[in-house]
Motif scaffolding. Structure first.
Motif, mmCIF file in Angstrom:
data_model
loop_
_atom_site.group_PDB
_atom_site.id
_atom_site.type_symbol
_atom_site.label_atom_id
_atom_site.label_comp_id
_atom_site.label_asym_id
_atom_site.label_seq_id
_atom_site.Cartn_x
_atom_site.Cartn_y
_atom_site.Cartn_z
ATOM 1 N N ARG A 133 -82.686 -52.725 -22.119
ATOM 2 C CA ARG A 133 -83.657 -51.946 -22.904
ATOM 3 C C ARG A 133 -83.808 -52.519 -24.316
ATOM 4 O O ARG A 133 -82.824 -52.798 -24.985
ATOM 5 N N VAL A 134 -85.056 -52.638 -24.743
ATOM 6 C CA VAL A 134 -85.344 -52.960 -26.141
ATOM 7 C C VAL A 134 -85.261 -51.637 -26.899
ATOM 8 O O VAL A 134 -85.573 -50.577 -26.359
ATOM 9 N N ASP A 135 -84.841 -51.669 -28.132
ATOM 10 C CA ASP A 135 -84.648 -50.443 -28.926
ATOM 11 C C ASP A 135 -83.662 -49.502 -28.248
ATOM 12 O O ASP A 135 -83.856 -48.292 -28.197
ATOM 13 N N ALA A 136 -82.572 -50.078 -27.720
ATOM 14 C CA ALA A 136 -81.563 -49.296 -26.995
ATOM 15 C C ALA A 136 -80.540 -48.672 -27.935
ATOM 16 O O ALA A 136 -79.474 -48.275 -27.506
ATOM 17 N N GLY A 137 -80.838 -48.597 -29.188
ATOM 18 C CA GLY A 137 -79.884 -48.082 -30.164
ATOM 19 C C GLY A 137 -79.476 -49.194 -31.110
ATOM 20 O O GLY A 137 -80.001 -50.304 -31.039
ATOM 21 N N PRO A 138 -78.535 -48.899 -31.988
ATOM 22 C CA PRO A 138 -78.102 -49.928 -32.943
ATOM 23 C C PRO A 138 -77.599 -51.181 -32.221
ATOM 24 O O PRO A 138 -76.952 -51.096 -31.181
ATOM 25 N N ILE A 139 -77.926 -52.317 -32.802
ATOM 26 C CA ILE A 139 -77.509 -53.598 -32.223
ATOM 27 C C ILE A 139 -75.992 -53.701 -32.256
ATOM 28 O O ILE A 139 -75.344 -53.345 -33.242
ATOM 29 N N ARG A 140 -75.425 -54.200 -31.159
ATOM 30 C CA ARG A 140 -73.983 -54.439 -31.060
ATOM 31 C C ARG A 140 -73.735 -55.903 -31.437
ATOM 32 O O ARG A 140 -74.159 -56.813 -30.715
ATOM 33 N N PRO A 141 -73.060 -56.156 -32.547
ATOM 34 C CA PRO A 141 -72.831 -57.535 -32.998
ATOM 35 C C PRO A 141 -72.038 -58.357 -31.984
ATOM 36 O O PRO A 141 -71.215 -57.827 -31.235
ATOM 37 N N VAL A 142 -72.305 -59.661 -32.008
ATOM 38 C CA VAL A 142 -71.576 -60.610 -31.178
ATOM 39 C C VAL A 142 -71.170 -61.786 -32.058
ATOM 40 O O VAL A 142 -71.997 -62.342 -32.776
ATOM 41 N N GLY A 143 -69.899 -62.166 -31.969
ATOM 42 C CA GLY A 143 -69.406 -63.329 -32.689
ATOM 43 C C GLY A 143 -68.898 -64.364 -31.703
ATOM 44 O O GLY A 143 -68.201 -64.027 -30.737
ATOM 45 N N PHE A 144 -69.278 -65.606 -31.915
ATOM 46 C CA PHE A 144 -68.805 -66.730 -31.103
ATOM 47 C C PHE A 144 -67.949 -67.605 -32.003
ATOM 48 O O PHE A 144 -68.452 -68.173 -32.970
#
Length: 135
Positions: free
Chosen positions: A54-65
């Protein structure tokens, strides 16, 4: 030589970004005690992120690589992950779902890392630093 890519929502001002990057660098440098830590911040507006289909599924969940030399000490990895997540949470708590931050650690043997025109397995300073890190 550790390298980090951080995928986050847009919204921090220049000063907050500088503090974030300094904090992340400090955490990484505390674990990997050798030169050339690089961090790239990738920011996305909400409409450019899909979460769970879903787009606009709530606050973005950060990802770190985190791309770094091999680290066999699991306790050191735990401290590294906690430290990175704390710094991210400190700066993104108001605009991201920081409880759901994902950190992916990709590890490389030194013979698979080239820097300063040489394999790092041929660099005595780096070999000693990684050996000390993993002892």
């Amino acid at each position: 030589m550790p390298l980090m890519f951080l995928e986050v929502p847009s919204g921090l001002d220049r000063s907050a970004k500088a503090e974030l990057l300094a904090g992340l660098t400090a955490v990484i440098d505390k674990t990997y005690q050798f030169p050339d830590t690089r961090i790239f911040l990738r920011e996305y507006p909400q409409e450019n992120v899909c979460q769970d289909g879903r787009v606009d599924a709530g606050p973005i969940r950060p990802v770190g690589f985190l791309e770094a030399p091999e680290l066999s000490n699991v306790d050191a990895k735990r401290l590294l992950v906690v430290g990175l997540q704390e710094v991210i949470a400190q700066h993104y708590a108001e605009i991201a779902d920081v409880e759901q931050t994902l950190i992916l650690i990709n590890q490389y043997p030194l013979e698979n890392v080239g820097w300063l025109k040489q394999l790092q397995s041929d660099n005595p300073m780096i070999v000693q630093a990684v050996e000390a890190l993993n002892s």
